[in-house]
Design a protein around this motif. Structure first.
Motif, PDB file in Angstrom:
ATOM      1  N   CYS A 121       0.854  -1.178   0.000  1.00 57.89           N
ATOM      2  CA  CYS A 121       0.000   0.000   0.000  1.00 57.89           C
ATOM      3  C   CYS A 121       0.898   1.238   0.000  1.00 57.89           C
ATOM      4  N   ILE A 122       0.597   2.152  -0.890  1.00 57.59           N
ATOM      5  CA  ILE A 122       1.292   3.432  -0.900  1.00 57.59           C
ATOM      6  C   ILE A 122       0.282   4.477  -0.469  1.00 57.59           C
ATOM      7  N   LEU A 123       0.594   5.151   0.615  1.00 52.07           N
ATOM      8  CA  LEU A 123      -0.276   6.182   1.167  1.00 52.07           C
ATOM      9  C   LEU A 123       0.376   7.537   0.915  1.00 52.07           C
ATOM     10  N   MET A 124      -0.433   8.532   0.576  1.00 54.84           N
ATOM     11  CA  MET A 124       0.088   9.859   0.269  1.00 54.84           C
ATOM     12  C   MET A 124      -0.671  10.926   1.049  1.00 54.84           C
ATOM     13  N   LYS A 125       0.036  12.017   1.328  1.00 50.03           N
ATOM     14  CA  LYS A 125      -0.611  13.177   1.938  1.00 50.03           C
ATOM     15  C   LYS A 125      -1.422  13.893   0.874  1.00 50.03           C
ATOM     16  N   GLY A 126      -2.463  14.606   1.323  1.00 51.02           N
ATOM     17  CA  GLY A 126      -3.285  15.384   0.402  1.00 51.02           C
ATOM     18  C   GLY A 126      -2.501  16.527  -0.205  1.00 51.02           C
ATOM     19  N   LYS A 127      -2.890  16.957  -1.404  1.00 48.35           N
ATOM     20  CA  LYS A 127      -2.182  18.040  -2.104  1.00 48.35           C
ATOM     21  C   LYS A 127      -2.480  19.407  -1.513  1.00 48.35           C
ATOM     22  N   ASN A 128      -3.581  19.534  -0.814  1.00 54.83           N
ATOM     23  CA  ASN A 128      -4.007  20.846  -0.306  1.00 54.83           C
ATOM     24  C   ASN A 128      -3.315  21.207   1.004  1.00 54.83           C
ATOM     25  N   GLY A 129      -2.175  20.583   1.284  1.00 54.69           N
ATOM     26  CA  GLY A 129      -1.486  20.862   2.530  1.00 54.69           C
ATOM     27  C   GLY A 129      -2.032  20.050   3.688  1.00 54.69           C
ATOM     28  N   GLU A 155       9.786   9.705  10.999  1.00 56.88           N
ATOM     29  CA  GLU A 155      10.516   9.688   9.742  1.00 56.88           C
ATOM     30  C   GLU A 155      11.565   8.584   9.719  1.00 56.88           C
ATOM     31  N   VAL A 156      11.131   7.382  10.090  1.00 58.00           N
ATOM     32  CA  VAL A 156      12.018   6.219  10.120  1.00 58.00           C
ATOM     33  C   VAL A 156      11.373   5.045   9.402  1.00 58.00           C
ATOM     34  N   GLY A 213      13.056  17.179   2.744  1.00 58.36           N
ATOM     35  CA  GLY A 213      12.785  17.343   4.165  1.00 58.36           C
ATOM     36  C   GLY A 213      11.342  17.212   4.584  1.00 58.36           C
ATOM     37  N   SER A 214      10.438  16.935   3.655  1.00 60.93           N
ATOM     38  CA  SER A 214       9.039  16.773   4.068  1.00 60.93           C
ATOM     39  C   SER A 214       8.522  15.402   3.646  1.00 60.93           C
ATOM     40  N   ALA A 247      12.271   3.764  -1.416  1.00 60.47           N
ATOM     41  CA  ALA A 247      11.391   4.848  -0.947  1.00 60.47           C
ATOM     42  C   ALA A 247      12.008   6.210  -1.241  1.00 60.47           C
ATOM     43  N   ASN A 248      13.316   6.342  -1.039  1.00 59.14           N
ATOM     44  CA  ASN A 248      13.983   7.616  -1.318  1.00 59.14           C
ATOM     45  C   ASN A 248      13.905   7.970  -2.800  1.00 59.14           C
ATOM     46  N   GLN A 249      14.184   7.000  -3.659  1.00 61.86           N
ATOM     47  CA  GLN A 249      14.109   7.239  -5.097  1.00 61.86           C
ATOM     48  C   GLN A 249      12.674   7.513  -5.536  1.00 61.86           C
ATOM     49  N   SER A 250      11.742   6.779  -4.957  1.00 64.20           N
ATOM     50  CA  SER A 250      10.324   6.968  -5.286  1.00 64.20           C
ATOM     51  C   SER A 250       9.853   8.359  -4.885  1.00 64.20           C
ATOM     52  N   ALA A 251      10.287   8.822  -3.713  1.00 63.45           N
ATOM     53  CA  ALA A 251       9.874  10.151  -3.237  1.00 63.45           C
ATOM     54  C   ALA A 251      10.335  11.243  -4.199  1.00 63.45           C
ATOM     55  N   VAL A 252      11.569  11.125  -4.689  1.00 64.27           N
ATOM     56  CA  VAL A 252      12.087  12.107  -5.638  1.00 64.27           C
ATOM     57  C   VAL A 252      11.282  12.054  -6.938  1.00 64.27           C
ATOM     58  N   ALA A 253      10.997  10.841  -7.413  1.00 63.27           N
ATOM     59  CA  ALA A 253      10.222  10.683  -8.653  1.00 63.27           C
ATOM     60  C   ALA A 253       8.811  11.237  -8.495  1.00 63.27           C
ATOM     61  N   ILE A 254       8.183  10.990  -7.347  1.00 66.40           N
ATOM     62  CA  ILE A 254       6.829  11.493  -7.085  1.00 66.40           C
ATOM     63  C   ILE A 254       6.834  13.015  -7.030  1.00 66.40           C
TER      64      ILE A 254
END
Length: 172
Positions: free
Chosen positions: A22-30, A64-65, A101-102, A130-137
């Motif tokens: 499962c990939i969970l994401m924060k909302g775009k509206n902050g 953040e671990v 950093g976020s 996860a690090n590479q995916s975060a940059v790509a996202i």
């Protein structure tokens, strides 16, 4: 969404013992609320509603671990977690998606049948993915924002032409 689907499929290919991704994401509206965006389950896993441990996800995001639990059902860190106990989660890994950093979201993998399927090498690989995916996202989101800006600029020019020329109004 396409990128998230590719990431989930890659995780299933890399981790043969994983039952659910499962990939969970924060909302775009902050919004700080993290919601599931992509869920992948192996075909041999009984169907039903997807449930995950919010305790594990929250801990990973908050601190953040990356989290590795060989047998989460008997792990001291999660004994107070009702979700871990009710779902009888055994092997689980969780890694935050951090860019600049976020925290953008989190990757959650589990197997509810067998304990100790993952080790520290698996966790290190998940952390790197996860690090590479975060940059790509992050890059994908920036690209979408640029495309939206171009579209809005074109609409503004079109509206300007329509406002100035009654003959071509409505034909732009």
């Amino acid at each position: 969404d396409e990128m998230l689907a590719q990431i989930a499929d890659t995780l299933l290919a890399v981790y043969q013992d994983v039952e659910r991704v499962c990939i969970l994401m924060k909302g775009k509206n902050g919004s700080s609320r993290i919601e599931p965006k992509i869920i992948r389950t192996r075909p041999n896993v009984p169907s039903g509603p997807f449930r995950l441990s919010r305790s594990i996800v929250s801990k990973s995001v908050r601190e953040e671990v990356c989290i590795l639990a060989g047998d989460a059902h008997s792990d001291e860190r999660f004994l107070a977690s009702e979700s871990v106990m009710n779902m009888k989660i055994r092997s689980v890994m969780c890694a935050p998606l951090i860019s600049k950093g976020s925290v953008l979201g989190v990757i959650y993998l589990d197997n509810r049948k067998a304990p100790n399927l993952f080790d520290n090498d698996d966790l290190a690989l998940l952390s790197a993915l996860a690090n590479q995916s975060a940059v790509a996202i992050e890059n994908s989101q920036l690209y979408e924002d640029i495309q939206k800006g171009y579209h809005e600029a074109i609409l503004a020019l079109m509206n300007t032409v329509d406002a100035k020329d009654t003959y071509t109004r409505g034909h732009s």
